[in-house]
Design an enzyme around this catalytic site. Structure first.
Site, PDB file in Angstrom:
ATOM      1  CG  ASP A  51     -29.530   8.564  72.536  1.00 19.49           C
ATOM      2  OD1 ASP A  51     -29.054   8.791  71.477  1.00 19.49           O
ATOM      3  OD2 ASP A  51     -28.654   8.220  73.431  1.00 19.49           O
ATOM      4  CE1 TYR A  56     -24.554   4.967  76.367  1.00 17.67           C
ATOM      5  CE2 TYR A  56     -26.788   5.125  75.756  1.00 17.67           C
ATOM      6  CZ  TYR A  56     -25.453   5.724  75.753  1.00 17.67           C
ATOM      7  OH  TYR A  56     -25.406   6.951  75.373  1.00 17.67           O
TER       8      TYR A  56
END
Length: 276
Positions: A51, A56
């Site tokens: 994930d 990110y």
């Protein structure tokens, strides 16, 4: 619902796609060697779900790890998400292409709206529906949607979300949101399942001693027994392995219910009603 008994076990989403019950979250994992090594360790142990998210800033490292991990692409389940600043119909389609290029994938397994940006998330989700119809993603869903936002989306979408990824842990179980998702066939997925390390609850310590496990393993097993996909984050090989060692024990219903009773509506992450 059958309780998962092996790291390879999957749940069937509302569109027939199978998704692993356990995955590796890579939030805060640095792009490059750190995220590559974390995924390599996870895959060696048996994880098959990763994930990530555009926010990110490690999608390129995730893509490299996918290519280098020694497991066929079709054995892996890759999730990424569209960030708030990229929301809106056209912007989301462009953001998806950036994520797809960084990951080096033709098809992404699950694409999520990362947060419900007021005034935009319905159009954002329309873009996800197009990507789904076009075959660019195998499943679509949302993240951090509470009941008001989810109800508005359900009233304006053609494809019911397959997943709602939310902050979920013993101190924040959101039972009414759970009920709504179950009624509509939306699979719940827990982010921050380990409460950002705040595991110093006497009950969890007691149950860890009873079952011969760590408090973290007690919580992650509870997730699975409550039918919630869980994606604990770590870059430490020993912790990645510990987080997967969940399939040789089962909490009694009484003990699982005692964990349920810890709920106090406490968040460690942002409140989706005020964050965006």
């Amino acid at each position: 619902m059958s309780i998962p008994k092996h790291i390879a076990d999957t749940v069937t989403l509302n569109n027939g796609v199978r998704m692993p019950w356990l995955g590796l979250g890579v939030w805060q994992a640095e792009d490059g060697e750190q995220v590559v090594n974390a995924i390599r360790s996870a895959v060696e142990i048996g994880y098959r779900s990763i994930d990530t998210a555009s926010f990110y800033h490690n999608e390129e490292g995730v893509g490299r790890a996918i290519r280098e991990c020694g497991v066929n692409r079709d054995e892996l389940f890759i999730t990424t998400k569209v960030w708030n600043e990229d929301q809106g119909y056209d912007a989301t389609l462009k953001a998806f292409e950036v994520s797809r290029r960084k990951l080096g994938l033709d098809v992404i397994d699950l694409y999520l709206v990362h947060w419900p940006v007021t005034g935009k998330y319905v159009d954002t989700y329309r873009a996800l529906e197009k990507l789904y119809r076009d075959g660019s993603v195998r499943a679509i869903g949302v993240s951090n949607f509470l009941e008001p936002q989810l109800k508005e989306l359900l009233a304006n979408c053609e494809v019911i979300p397959a997943v709602n990824q939310i902050e979920f842990h013993p101190l924040l179980t959101q039972p009414s949101l759970q009920s709504l998702c179950r009624e509509r066939g939306i699979q719940l997925e827990a982010w921050s399942p380990l409460m950002q390390g705040n595991l110093d609850q006497p009950l969890l310590t007691e149950l860890a001693a009873k079952y011969g496990k760590s408090p973290a393993q007690i919580v992650l097993r509870w997730d699975l027994q409550r039918g919630v996909i869980t994606i604990p984050k770590s870059v430490t090989p020993s912790r990645i392995a510990e987080n997967a060692d969940l399939f040789d024990f089962e909490l009694s219903e009484a003990d699982a219910a005692a964990i349920d009773a810890l709920n106090e509506g406490r968040r460690f992450g942002p409140d989706p009603l005020t964050f965006v």
